[in-house]
Enzyme design. Structure first.
Site, PDB file in Angstrom:
ATOM      1  N   ARG A 154      -3.386  21.238 -14.462  1.00 53.39           N
ATOM      2  CA  ARG A 154      -2.360  20.278 -14.879  1.00 53.39           C
ATOM      3  C   ARG A 154      -2.715  19.609 -16.204  1.00 53.39           C
ATOM      4  NH1 ARG A 154       0.670  15.513 -11.303  1.00 53.39           N
ATOM      5  NH2 ARG A 154       1.927  14.748 -13.046  1.00 53.39           N
ATOM      6  N   LYS A 190       2.727  10.956 -11.816  1.00 51.18           N
ATOM      7  CA  LYS A 190       1.807  10.134 -12.601  1.00 51.18           C
ATOM      8  C   LYS A 190       2.460   8.780 -12.844  1.00 51.18           C
ATOM      9  CE  LYS A 190      -1.114  13.241 -15.295  1.00 51.18           C
ATOM     10  NZ  LYS A 190      -1.491  13.632 -16.679  1.00 51.18           N
ATOM     11  N   GLU A 218       8.072  17.050 -25.839  1.00 53.48           N
ATOM     12  CA  GLU A 218       7.589  17.555 -24.550  1.00 53.48           C
ATOM     13  C   GLU A 218       8.246  18.893 -24.207  1.00 53.48           C
ATOM     14  OE1 GLU A 218       5.125  16.354 -23.012  1.00 53.48           O
ATOM     15  OE2 GLU A 218       4.981  14.213 -23.429  1.00 53.48           O
ATOM     16  N   HIS A 221      -2.164   9.929 -27.889  1.00 56.72           N
ATOM     17  CA  HIS A 221      -2.477   8.640 -27.274  1.00 56.72           C
ATOM     18  C   HIS A 221      -3.333   7.785 -28.187  1.00 56.72           C
ATOM     19  CE1 HIS A 221      -1.709  10.121 -22.880  1.00 56.72           C
ATOM     20  NE2 HIS A 221      -0.597   9.986 -23.580  1.00 56.72           N
ATOM     21  N   ARG A 252       0.804  -1.233   0.000  1.00 55.97           N
ATOM     22  CA  ARG A 252       0.000   0.000   0.000  1.00 55.97           C
ATOM     23  C   ARG A 252       0.834   1.280   0.000  1.00 55.97           C
ATOM     24  NH1 ARG A 252      -3.083  -3.502   3.411  1.00 55.97           N
ATOM     25  NH2 ARG A 252      -5.041  -4.083   2.378  1.00 55.97           N
ATOM     26  N   GLU A 292      -4.539  16.842 -11.123  1.00 59.17           N
ATOM     27  CA  GLU A 292      -5.084  17.167 -12.440  1.00 59.17           C
ATOM     28  C   GLU A 292      -6.577  17.468 -12.404  1.00 59.17           C
ATOM     29  OE1 GLU A 292      -5.151  14.669 -16.380  1.00 59.17           O
ATOM     30  OE2 GLU A 292      -3.114  15.410 -16.097  1.00 59.17           O
ATOM     31  N   HIS A 329       6.371   7.684 -27.960  1.00 56.69           N
ATOM     32  CA  HIS A 329       5.399   8.599 -27.355  1.00 56.69           C
ATOM     33  C   HIS A 329       5.553  10.031 -27.889  1.00 56.69           C
ATOM     34  CE1 HIS A 329       2.774  10.456 -24.430  1.00 56.69           C
ATOM     35  NE2 HIS A 329       3.766  11.195 -23.972  1.00 56.69           N
ATOM     36  N   ASN A 357      -1.022  18.372 -21.235  1.00 60.87           N
ATOM     37  CA  ASN A 357      -1.297  17.300 -22.188  1.00 60.87           C
ATOM     38  C   ASN A 357      -1.589  17.816 -23.596  1.00 60.87           C
ATOM     39  OD1 ASN A 357      -1.040  15.082 -20.385  1.00 60.87           O
ATOM     40  ND2 ASN A 357      -3.015  15.620 -19.495  1.00 60.87           N
ATOM     41  N   HIS A 362      -1.677  15.379 -26.522  1.00 62.33           N
ATOM     42  CA  HIS A 362      -1.672  14.022 -25.996  1.00 62.33           C
ATOM     43  C   HIS A 362      -2.945  13.241 -26.298  1.00 62.33           C
ATOM     44  CE1 HIS A 362       1.905  15.445 -24.060  1.00 62.33           C
ATOM     45  NE2 HIS A 362       2.067  14.345 -23.344  1.00 62.33           N
ATOM     46  N   LYS A 372       7.071  22.257 -15.193  1.00 63.00           N
ATOM     47  CA  LYS A 372       6.203  21.186 -14.706  1.00 63.00           C
ATOM     48  C   LYS A 372       6.076  21.215 -13.197  1.00 63.00           C
ATOM     49  CE  LYS A 372       4.723  16.493 -15.315  1.00 63.00           C
ATOM     50  NZ  LYS A 372       4.823  15.251 -16.109  1.00 63.00           N
TER      51      LYS A 372
END
Length: 434
Positions: free
Chosen positions: A311, A213, A255, A322, A191, A307, A335, A315, A318, A297
């Site tokens: 935030r 992330k 990026e 994606h 955990r 987010e 990517h 993206n 993206h 960032k």
């Protein structure tokens, strides 16, 4: 509908060349001058996170040999704040990593490409002068297509077999795939256990290693399974870029370009002047590009960790990107290549909406071309494929696809679902077959 506004793989040879659901929110982020009061100079070698810090010419940047002291950018998250160390030869400075180790057990997660290059050096950095620490390792296959549940379980298998306890430390050594999987494993094992990022690609150094992330891909969508989980530190040894293939280096630049477009006009203008130096792997140019990207960032993450709105502006490109990665199969396009094509599509849509002028659209196309990045999606992508995949994007809320689009002068963007859907159709039809 309100919108969130923001202004401001390696080779074995050297390369030859809030808490509430995500929603639209009326957060304003003034261009290149945001929230300066929250920043502080954290030490003589730490740099203030300032979107308006001047971009020096490459010739005047500190030389590679000038100092072994790292630049430090702080991610300000209260009692969960952590440093990003940036510099040359940092894996030869054991004290940097060892101050963030909890307990006596460490597991390094890396891949088949990076392990022969940097695993021994990393183990030495973790244990030099510290004989009470024992290090295990997991070496995974290299590639986006292996960012899945099967390989995540290999990390858990090794951790349980080694009887790692709650005071162990997980170390991610590699690019974004390794960082995401190792981080998610650390967030889930017992955990939650201690976690350190050692990114070795441009993509990971300027983006994916920072901000917490973590996760894995699903056949139906990229990064659909994961958690927000912050590391104890990020150690960016810029020497690791010496073994990075040209294609991977260019991928990471997508990026870097993003930060300039969405919130840092001065940084974008610096990139336009210094892209040849970045492609030539000039150490001073890369030191500045990594620092500036991390500063951007870090600031956004400190303001919107989970987010909820702001935030999401990180993206840009993206959502389209994606969809490309999922549509062509993970690992076929890197990517950053997919994000570059996605950025061109987002810019095209912004232009169709009348939100940016011709000149800005041309500048985006020019810099991506100079960075040797794609300016269009693969021909196998169809309008139907884009729409089907984007329908399960994480930024969909109440059936509405929210996008990050440019709006206004350079350095400004919006995160919104409030746009003319005809513009999206026009962009998809311009780039794809039906």
């Amino acid at each position: 509908m309100a919108s969130s506004v923001c202004s401001p793989r390696h080779s074995l040879f050297l390369s030859s060349s809030t808490k509430s659901p995500l929603r639209d929110c009326p957060v304003r982020f003034p261009a290149c001058n945001a929230f300066h009061s929250r920043r502080r100079l954290v030490s003589a070698t730490r740099l203030k996170v300032s979107a308006s810090s001047p971009a020096p010419a490459v010739d005047h940047s500190p030389s590679r040999a000038a100092s072994r002291a790292p630049t430090v950018v702080e991610v300000d998250l209260g009692n969960r704040s952590y440093p990003i160390y940036i510099g040359s030869g940092l894996l030869d400075q054991p004290e940097l990593l060892q101050r963030h180790i909890h307990g006596k057990r460490v597991i390094v997660v890396t891949n088949t490409t990076v392990a022969p290059l940097y695993l021994d050096k990393t183990v030495s950095a973790l244990t030099d002068g510290n004989p009470n620490v024992s290090v295990e390792s997991v070496i995974l296959p290299d590639g986006e297509q292996f960012k899945n549940m099967e390989n995540l379980m290999r990390i858990f298998d090794k951790s349980i077999e080694s009887r790692l306890d709650r005071r162990c430390t997980f170390v991610a050594l590699g690019g974004g795939v390794i960082g995401d999987m190792c981080g998610y494993a650390a967030a889930s094992y017992l955990r939650g256990v201690n976690f350190i990022q050692i990114p070795t690609t441009v993509m990971a150094q300027v983006d994916s290693s920072v901000g917490g992330k973590t996760g894995i891909n699903h056949p139906l969508g990229k990064n659909m399974i994961g958690a927000f989980y912050q590391p104890q530190c990020v150690l960016v040894d810029t020497d690791t870029l010496n073994t990075l293939p040209d294609r991977e280096l260019a991928s990471g630049l997508a990026e870097v370009i993003k930060y300039g477009l969405i919130r840092d006009a001065e940084f974008f203008e610096w990139q336009e002047k210094n892209m040849p130096s970045l492609l030539a792997r000039d150490p001073s140019a890369f030191a500045y590009a990594i620092k500036r990207s991390c500063e951007n960032k870090a600031e956004v993450v400190s303001l919107d960790e989970k987010e909820s709105g702001l935030r999401a502006t990180l993206n840009l490109g993206h959502t389209f990107g994606h969809a490309i990665e999922t549509g062509v199969g993970y690992g076929q396009w890197l990517h950053g290549e997919a994000v570059a094509a996605g950025t061109v599509m987002a810019v095209d849509m912004s232009h169709h909406l009348g939100w940016i002028d011709d000149l800005l659209a041309q500048r985006v196309g020019n810099i991506l071309k100079e960075a040797k990045l794609p300016n269009a999606p693969p021909k196998t992508m169809t309008v139907k494929m884009f729409k089907s995949i984007m329908a399960v994007d994480k930024k969909v809320a109440d059936g509405r696809l929210r996008l990050i689009l440019l709006k206004g002068p350079l350095g400004n963007c919006v995160f919104t679902g409030d746009y003319d859907k005809k513009a999206l159709d026009e962009t998809l039809n311009a780039f794809c077959k039906s």
